[in-house]
Motif scaffolding. Structure first.
Motif, PDB file in Angstrom:
ATOM      1  N   PRO A  26       7.724 -11.555  -9.150  1.00  0.00           N
ATOM      2  CA  PRO A  26       8.739 -12.568  -8.852  1.00  0.00           C
ATOM      3  C   PRO A  26       9.189 -12.564  -7.398  1.00  0.00           C
ATOM      4  N   HIS A  27       9.184 -11.407  -6.781  1.00  0.00           N
ATOM      5  CA  HIS A  27       9.572 -11.311  -5.372  1.00  0.00           C
ATOM      6  C   HIS A  27       8.491 -11.906  -4.469  1.00  0.00           C
ATOM      7  N   LEU A  28       7.243 -11.760  -4.858  1.00  0.00           N
ATOM      8  CA  LEU A  28       6.144 -12.374  -4.105  1.00  0.00           C
ATOM      9  C   LEU A  28       6.258 -13.892  -4.170  1.00  0.00           C
ATOM     10  N   ARG A  29       6.555 -14.412  -5.354  1.00  0.00           N
ATOM     11  CA  ARG A  29       6.653 -15.863  -5.526  1.00  0.00           C
ATOM     12  C   ARG A  29       7.848 -16.433  -4.764  1.00  0.00           C
ATOM     13  N   LEU A  30       8.942 -15.700  -4.743  1.00  0.00           N
ATOM     14  CA  LEU A  30      10.110 -16.140  -3.985  1.00  0.00           C
ATOM     15  C   LEU A  30       9.786 -16.174  -2.495  1.00  0.00           C
ATOM     16  N   LEU A  31       9.107 -15.141  -2.008  1.00  0.00           N
ATOM     17  CA  LEU A  31       8.746 -15.070  -0.592  1.00  0.00           C
ATOM     18  C   LEU A  31       7.802 -16.213  -0.211  1.00  0.00           C
ATOM     19  N   GLN A  32       6.878 -16.533  -1.092  1.00  0.00           N
ATOM     20  CA  GLN A  32       5.966 -17.651  -0.825  1.00  0.00           C
ATOM     21  C   GLN A  32       6.745 -18.973  -0.772  1.00  0.00           C
ATOM     22  N   ALA A  33       7.716 -19.137  -1.673  1.00  0.00           N
ATOM     23  CA  ALA A  33       8.518 -20.356  -1.691  1.00  0.00           C
ATOM     24  C   ALA A  33       9.361 -20.482  -0.422  1.00  0.00           C
ATOM     25  N   GLN A  34       9.815 -19.344   0.105  1.00  0.00           N
ATOM     26  CA  GLN A  34      10.652 -19.355   1.298  1.00  0.00           C
ATOM     27  C   GLN A  34       9.858 -19.676   2.563  1.00  0.00           C
ATOM     28  N   THR A  35       8.596 -19.256   2.603  1.00  0.00           N
ATOM     29  CA  THR A  35       7.796 -19.390   3.824  1.00  0.00           C
ATOM     30  C   THR A  35       6.723 -20.478   3.746  1.00  0.00           C
ATOM     31  N   GLY A  36       6.257 -20.764   2.534  1.00  0.00           N
ATOM     32  CA  GLY A  36       5.191 -21.738   2.357  1.00  0.00           C
ATOM     33  C   GLY A  36       3.806 -21.203   2.642  1.00  0.00           C
ATOM     34  N   GLU A  37       3.717 -19.920   3.064  1.00  0.00           N
ATOM     35  CA  GLU A  37       2.422 -19.329   3.404  1.00  0.00           C
ATOM     36  C   GLU A  37       1.991 -18.312   2.337  1.00  0.00           C
ATOM     37  N   THR A  38       0.768 -17.819   2.481  1.00  0.00           N
ATOM     38  CA  THR A  38       0.198 -16.897   1.499  1.00  0.00           C
ATOM     39  C   THR A  38       0.882 -15.535   1.573  1.00  0.00           C
ATOM     40  N   VAL A  39       1.188 -14.992   0.406  1.00  0.00           N
ATOM     41  CA  VAL A  39       1.849 -13.683   0.298  1.00  0.00           C
ATOM     42  C   VAL A  39       0.896 -12.700  -0.364  1.00  0.00           C
ATOM     43  N   HIS A  40       0.818 -11.493   0.198  1.00  0.00           N
ATOM     44  CA  HIS A  40      -0.049 -10.444  -0.332  1.00  0.00           C
ATOM     45  C   HIS A  40       0.760  -9.223  -0.744  1.00  0.00           C
ATOM     46  N   LEU A  41       0.273  -8.539  -1.774  1.00  0.00           N
ATOM     47  CA  LEU A  41       0.759  -7.218  -2.155  1.00  0.00           C
ATOM     48  C   LEU A  41      -0.436  -6.285  -2.108  1.00  0.00           C
ATOM     49  N   GLY A  42      -0.336  -5.213  -1.338  1.00  0.00           N
ATOM     50  CA  GLY A  42      -1.449  -4.275  -1.227  1.00  0.00           C
ATOM     51  C   GLY A  42      -0.982  -2.844  -1.382  1.00  0.00           C
ATOM     52  N   VAL A  43      -1.829  -2.004  -1.962  1.00  0.00           N
ATOM     53  CA  VAL A  43      -1.518  -0.592  -2.133  1.00  0.00           C
ATOM     54  C   VAL A  43      -2.475   0.244  -1.299  1.00  0.00           C
ATOM     55  N   LEU A  44      -1.972   1.345  -0.776  1.00  0.00           N
ATOM     56  CA  LEU A  44      -2.766   2.219   0.073  1.00  0.00           C
ATOM     57  C   LEU A  44      -3.630   3.142  -0.771  1.00  0.00           C
ATOM     58  N   ARG A  45      -4.914   3.192  -0.451  1.00  0.00           N
ATOM     59  CA  ARG A  45      -5.831   4.140  -1.079  1.00  0.00           C
ATOM     60  C   ARG A  45      -6.649   4.773   0.034  1.00  0.00           C
ATOM     61  N   GLY A  46      -6.331   6.024   0.335  1.00  0.00           N
ATOM     62  CA  GLY A  46      -7.005   6.695   1.441  1.00  0.00           C
ATOM     63  C   GLY A  46      -6.651   6.015   2.746  1.00  0.00           C
ATOM     64  N   THR A  47      -7.656   5.494   3.431  1.00  0.00           N
ATOM     65  CA  THR A  47      -7.425   4.769   4.685  1.00  0.00           C
ATOM     66  C   THR A  47      -7.670   3.279   4.508  1.00  0.00           C
ATOM     67  N   GLU A  48      -7.689   2.825   3.266  1.00  0.00           N
ATOM     68  CA  GLU A  48      -7.877   1.410   2.976  1.00  0.00           C
ATOM     69  C   GLU A  48      -6.674   0.862   2.228  1.00  0.00           C
ATOM     70  N   VAL A  49      -6.507  -0.437   2.290  1.00  0.00           N
ATOM     71  CA  VAL A  49      -5.493  -1.096   1.485  1.00  0.00           C
ATOM     72  C   VAL A  49      -6.219  -1.975   0.470  1.00  0.00           C
ATOM     73  N   ILE A  50      -5.804  -1.866  -0.798  1.00  0.00           N
ATOM     74  CA  ILE A  50      -6.391  -2.650  -1.880  1.00  0.00           C
ATOM     75  C   ILE A  50      -5.421  -3.774  -2.221  1.00  0.00           C
ATOM     76  N   TYR A  51      -5.918  -5.020  -2.191  1.00  0.00           N
ATOM     77  CA  TYR A  51      -5.056  -6.150  -2.510  1.00  0.00           C
ATOM     78  C   TYR A  51      -4.841  -6.221  -4.015  1.00  0.00           C
ATOM     79  N   LEU A  52      -3.587  -6.039  -4.408  1.00  0.00           N
ATOM     80  CA  LEU A  52      -3.236  -5.991  -5.822  1.00  0.00           C
ATOM     81  C   LEU A  52      -2.798  -7.359  -6.342  1.00  0.00           C
TER      82      LEU A  52
END
Length: 269
Positions: A100-126
């Motif tokens: 819900p926080h991702l959707r609110l942020l997208q509504a506020q900005t109009g641009e694409t919102v990402h959530l990513g988690v750190l795995r080692g030295t990479e980020v995985i888009y969740l």
């Protein structure tokens, strides 16, 4: 292409130290992350395994549905991976809390919102909430990107303490994706220090030409979750002024996600 090839070789070489399962999973990663279906000879050239051993390993993975072959004998990700990924994504509590926080942020900005988690030295888009005017970019749910040149990745790295950060980046091999990509550990550490001071990270065309973002770190109290949330868009539309304007919104979203993680997920141990 050579740098990507070297990365694959390094991953498979490290996997040899983890036993049979590690070797098999390295092969799954290699095939699943390839841009195109791979022939046996392609995999052999990237592997330290003897031809006979590699053939047996690939046969086992095909039998289990983790890989499959096309009519030309080339290897592709198996349908079982899709099923496993779908279940994992649907049941991921962190993604559900953040949505819900991702959707609110997208509504506020109009641009694409990402959530990513750190795995080692990479980020995985969740998770990813597309903007009103979607732009073709590398990020897809489940994809991995280097943490050192992505907003979400750098934000997540900033949530580490100095010892944890040093452990992750000390032996990092830097690849210049664009002219703006960090080239050394010292440059990255200086950027991380600035990110910690202002509470957000910027990616100004560091991973993809023409793509910019602003991100904020997310960390659970026990440190089990190291992640980031970002707003991303094309450089011609997402100016430096826009990134500064959105920074407070991204930080608020990250803080709200962390609060919900505390209240809804509780201690993870």
């Amino acid at each position: 292409m050579d740098s990507k090839r070297d990365e694959h070789k390094g991953e498979i070489r490290r996997a040899t130290e983890t036993g049979t399962l590690g070797k098999l999973m390295a092969l799954v990663d290699l095939v699943a992350l390839a841009d195109n279906p791979m022939r046996f000879t392609d995999i052999l050239s990237l592997s330290d395994q003897p031809r006979g051993t590699l053939h047996r390993q690939l046969s086992h993975l095909v039998e289990e549905g983790l890989l499959e072959t096309d009519r030309d004998g080339r290897y592709l990700p198996g349908i079982r991976l899709l099923s496993l990924a779908s279940r994992s994504w649907a049941r991921n509590e962190f993604r559900t809390v953040a949505e819900p926080h991702l959707r609110l942020l997208q509504a506020q900005t109009g641009e694409t919102v990402h959530l990513g988690v750190l795995r080692g030295t990479e980020v995985i888009y969740l998770d990813k909430v597309e903007g009103r005017q979607s732009v073709r970019m590398y990020s897809q749910i489940g994809n991995a990107s280097p943490a050192y040149c992505t907003g979400v990745g750098k934000a997540a790295l900033s949530a580490l303490d100095d010892i944890g950060l040093e452990a992750r980046v000390s032996g990092l091999q830097f690849h210049a994706y664009t002219e703006h990509t960090h080239r050394s550990v010292a440059d990255l550490q200086a950027d991380i220090a600035a990110i910690r001071a202002r509470g957000c990270a910027f990616d100004r065309e560091e991973h993809e030409n023409g793509i910019c973002c602003v991100a904020a770190p997310i960390r659970s109290d026990d440190g089990d979750i190291l992640a980031g949330v970002s707003v991303t868009g094309p450089a011609y539309r997402v100016t430096s002024e826009k990134l500064q304007e959105w920074a407070p919104l991204v930080k608020v979203a990250a803080a709200a996600i962390m609060q919900d993680v505390r209240s809804r997920l509780g201690p993870r141990r």
